[in-house]
Structures are given as structure tokens and as C-alpha cells.
Design an enzyme around this catalytic site. Sequence first.
Site, short mmCIF file in Angstrom:
data_model
loop_
_atom_site.label_atom_id
_atom_site.label_comp_id
_atom_site.label_asym_id
_atom_site.label_seq_id
_atom_site.Cartn_x
_atom_site.Cartn_y
_atom_site.Cartn_z
N ASP A 26 0.81 -1.22 0.00
CA ASP A 26 0.00 0.00 0.00
C ASP A 26 0.84 1.26 0.00
O ASP A 26 0.30 2.36 -0.12
CB ASP A 26 -0.96 -0.01 1.21
CG ASP A 26 -2.41 0.14 0.77
OD1 ASP A 26 -2.70 -0.20 -0.40
OD2 ASP A 26 -3.23 0.60 1.57
N LYS A 170 -6.44 -0.53 5.56
CA LYS A 170 -6.12 -1.94 5.35
C LYS A 170 -7.29 -2.70 4.73
O LYS A 170 -7.09 -3.59 3.90
CB LYS A 170 -5.73 -2.58 6.69
CG LYS A 170 -5.38 -4.05 6.63
CD LYS A 170 -4.99 -4.57 8.01
CE LYS A 170 -4.75 -6.07 8.00
NZ LYS A 170 -4.37 -6.56 9.34
N ASP A 194 -0.20 -10.33 8.20
CA ASP A 194 0.51 -9.06 8.14
C ASP A 194 1.93 -9.31 7.63
O ASP A 194 2.45 -10.43 7.72
CB ASP A 194 0.57 -8.41 9.52
CG ASP A 194 -0.80 -7.92 9.98
OD1 ASP A 194 -1.68 -7.75 9.12
OD2 ASP A 194 -0.99 -7.72 11.19
N ASP A 334 -11.15 -5.84 11.03
CA ASP A 334 -11.15 -7.29 11.18
C ASP A 334 -12.25 -7.75 12.15
O ASP A 334 -12.98 -8.71 11.86
CB ASP A 334 -9.78 -7.78 11.65
CG ASP A 334 -9.15 -6.85 12.69
OD1 ASP A 334 -9.89 -6.06 13.29
OD2 ASP A 334 -7.94 -6.92 12.89
#
Length: 618
Positions: A26, A170, A194, A334
Site C-alpha cells: 500500500d 487496510k 501481516d 477485522d
Amino acid sequence: MVINTVLSMMAYDYPPDKLGVYLSDDGGSDLIFYALLEAAHFSKEWLPFCRKFKVEPRSPEAYFRTAATNPPSHDSFMTKEWLMIKKLYEDMKIRIETTTKFGSVSNNLRQQHKGFCEWDLVSSRRDHQTILQILIDGRDPEALDVQGQALPTLVYLAREKRPQYHHNFKAGALNALIRVSSKISDGPVILNVDCDMYSNNSESIRDALCFFLDQEKGHEIAYVQYPQNFDNITQNEIYGNSLRVLMEVEHPGFDGNGGPCYIGTGCFHRRETLCGKKYSKEFKAEWRSENNRNSEESSSALEESCKSLATCAFEQNTEWGKEMGLKYGCAVEDIITGLSIQCRGWKSVYFIPERKAFLGVAPTTLMQNLIQHKRWSEGQFQIFLSKYCPLVYGHKRIPLKLQLSYVPYNLWAPNSLAMLYYVVVPSLCLLKGKALFPQISSPWVLPFPCVVLANRAYSLWEFLSCGGTLQGWWNEQRIWMFKRTTSYLFGFLSTVLELLGLSKATFTVTEKVVDEDVSQRYEQEVMEFGTKSPMFNIIATLAMLNLLSCIGAIKRVIVDNKTLDLLALQMLLSGLLVCLNLPVYKGLFFRKDSGSMPPSVTLFSIIFALLASSIAMY
């Protein structure tokens, strides 16, 4: 760090033609792309070596670190290969680190791959087109390792970013990956990790599939969540980073109440449940999924056709981020995503294998730890105040006991108010000589020490039973106090200000790369301060306030020993807080290294503590 994670995933004990590894960058860095290109070349040697000698762990850095300087075998053939692979890895590592220190990829290196041309069109990390490169095409018959075995598909993705579009942090990156992977490989199971969580167990995929393929209950399972573990934890855990009670006690309890929450890493998902599919008793998984890829389509053509799936405009007026993919609008996407999957009728599984599945990098400074928990507490409180509150959104969708399992984490942020009361008010009252508890000679005092001792004794037993040390437990009590008076307080205030429209949501990445002297102090379990921060101002001021109140109380008892009976419990509380804050006093007054408290923080804390004490007394 990133390429070691990638290589450990590529080296899973699983048929490589059924395995695709996708890296979401990213930051859109050509340095990351170069490192991944180096990893692709090295994988041709590394994967056969892992298969032949059943290497564990399959992160090269972790493996060679545990194997020290000598190969773990007396076999001369293995020794020769071991030394060769280690040299290849060290050479690659030097090339990557040299290029990184230089700050850009040289023209000679750029000629190695056509993908570097993409960066000629990049304006900045926040304004660039979709960069998608298939570094290894698993369907290409020429994509082979040195032993002629197929290699897993390896893909680099930097989704499009434009200033006028919100990129959703994210969650947006993962949703772009889900769409792109559906066109390239379309695996029915998605593992997300991750970048700092390498695979420590090559059989994790097989373990997860045992749940998904179970004949009786497998069709109910949406995701299999593994614990989050770290490989840089010190013996006494100066920052309480291991979260051992959370991972080994609370989450298994979560599992027993209907299924664990999704914690954002180390989790195997069914693709279709992650994309919004509702559970039905008639559901049957189609493991032989057909993807949309033309078998004769070249990698270059596939790259171009997939780029549109990772553009900023693709999600406009769609269900992505709402009913499909990971949820938007929350700092802990999440948790809210896992809850929504469970509310669609699916179940989840928490699995702790004998050999840890994933190992990552825990924060090595106090500031990193506090920032991370500020984000977590803020996101959790946002969930509680939104339509996704488990008690509302989960009503009649999931069991009440599962709803209640979420709530303690949702209320981390407002819990800061109670902790602030216990840290501030008894100390101020102690300076004034006002009692908040019954006299020590009164029978009414008994419930207070009994409850406190029982609670802390149980906490200690719980921590020790999970493999911790006595000093580690004491350090954890300190960190919980710091987090509740800073991270959770700032998370609470940020959420309230955002609800009032006075601030906007942000996502702060937890820094994992530190200087050598910082790492050395971390290994020696010396607390790291070193930077100016409002959080450190609060910690230092509260420490000074309790020190002053403790000194004032002792002086009062010396003058009039009858006050001891009246103020004993408050003095004990203040004394315990002083003991917990010993590293803070060292950082304020005794340490001279770069990790000590900045002079401005010391001055601020003394002034405000004296001011608060004066107001309380006079």
C-alpha cells in the site's frame, strides 16, 4: 522482513500449483517490488531445500538465526547445500539492504524486469495508478524451481490511489486483493497475514483444511483463526507484548462461546463467506472452483485485465465494504468483519497448534505499544457505538454468550475513566487527609483487601499458567495502567470527537523498524521513552502525583500516627502505584541515555503534579 514472510508462505507443505501468494504494497514502493523480485529468484533454490530437508521454520532469516553458524546435521551432503543456500540468502540480503540504503533502484536493476517502468508514471505514494505484476505465474510450464518442480504463483499489487478517493486503509487493500486474486487464481480459501508475521509451521494450511473439510461440521465453518504470536518477546516482557492470557485463555473461551473473533492476521477464510455469502444448511463447498481465467491468456494480458479490479472507482455504488469483503468505516475492520460473518449464520474456529503457526514482530518501544492499543481501543469503541454493536447487530443472530464475549473489548476505551479515577482521586484525597476507605481497624475494611487479593492472585495464576514469569506479570500490570490512562483515554476522546464531527478517522501504522541502540535496550528490558508525546506527559504527571501524595502521607503519619488507621488503604494503593512507576522515575531523573524522558516532559510533569497537589491541599 517482508520477503521473509513471502518466502515462508511460498514454502508451505502444500501442492505449489494450488498456492498463490499475493503481496499488497500500500506504500507503492519500487524498493519493495525489487525485494520481491529478488525473493522470486531465491525461491527457486529455497523451496527445494525446504522440501528435501523438511526445514522449520521456512522463513530464511528465522531458520538461519535458529541454526546459528553451523548446519544442524553431520550429513556432508546437507552441509554443502546448507552453506550454499545460506550464502545465496546472505548475498540477496546484502543486495536488498544496499539498495534500500541507497534509497532507489539503480538503472541496471530496473532493466531486470518490465515492472519497474510502472514507477515512471507514479506521482507519489498517495497518487498513482494500479501497479500489478505477476512475478511467478504458477500456470506457466516454465515457472519451475531448480529441481523442475512447479513454483507457487507470486503477485505484486499496489492498488490505485488518488487524493480525491478515500482508500479505506487496510480493509480497502484487502478487498482489492480479494478481487484481483479471484481473477488470477481464485483459491477457495484465503489466508491473510501481516507483512511481519512469517509462517512458523509449514503444515498450517493442512491443519486449517481439516476443519473446512470435516464431514460433519466443516460446511458450517467460515474461518479458522490462529493465535498471534511473536518471536522477539523478551523473557519478562517489558511491554506485555505477548498477550499470552488474551491468546491462550480469553480467545479459547471466545471459541467455546460460539466462535472466535477475526483478529486480522493468521486467519484462513472461505473466499465466498468473506465475500458476503450467507450460511444455509444446504450449503456445499465447491472445492473445484472454476475461475474466469482463460488458460491461454498470457501473464501480461492478465495483468492488464485485472488492473481495473484495483482502481479507486471500482467500488463506487457497489456492496464492497458493506456486504462484501472487509467492512469499512472502522479502525478495527477485522473485528467487525468477523462479527458480520458470524451474524450471517457461519461459525468460526480458534486453533492453537503444538507448533506455533505464525510468528511476528512485537513493538519494541513503549510509544509503539501505546499507539497500537490506541487504535485498537478506538476501533472497538466505535463498534460498540455503531449499528454493529454486538448486543444490537447480533441480537437473535448469534448466541447471547457470544455477544457478551465481544463487549469487554468494545469497552476498553471508556474503561480508561475508571482507571484515571483510581490513579488520581485517592492520591489527591490522601494529600488532603480525606479517607475513601473504611478504617483499617473496622471490620468493614475486610471486603476491600479480600477482593483485591483474590482478583490479583487469580490474574497471577492465569499468567503463570500460560508460561509467563512473576516479573513478566508485574510488567504487564504496569503496562495495563499505562494503556488505560493514555491509549484508551485517547481512543475514547478520539471516538467522541469523531461522533461530534470534530475530527476524522485516521489509521496509524505501528512502526516495527528501530535503531540498534533501541533494540539493545529492548533486549536488556530497559523501558524506552525518548520522544515527546502527550501520552508520556500523562504517564509522567500521574507518576509524580502519586510520588508526592505518598511522601505527603508518610509525613502526615509521622506527625500524627493516628492517621495511619484512617489512611492505610489509600497509602497502600499510592505505594503500589509508585512501585509500578519505578521505570518512569528512572527515566525522569536518573537515566542519561537517548531512551530517557525528554527534559520538557520532566518539567511538564513536575509543574502539573505540584499544581494538582497544591489545589488538593489548599
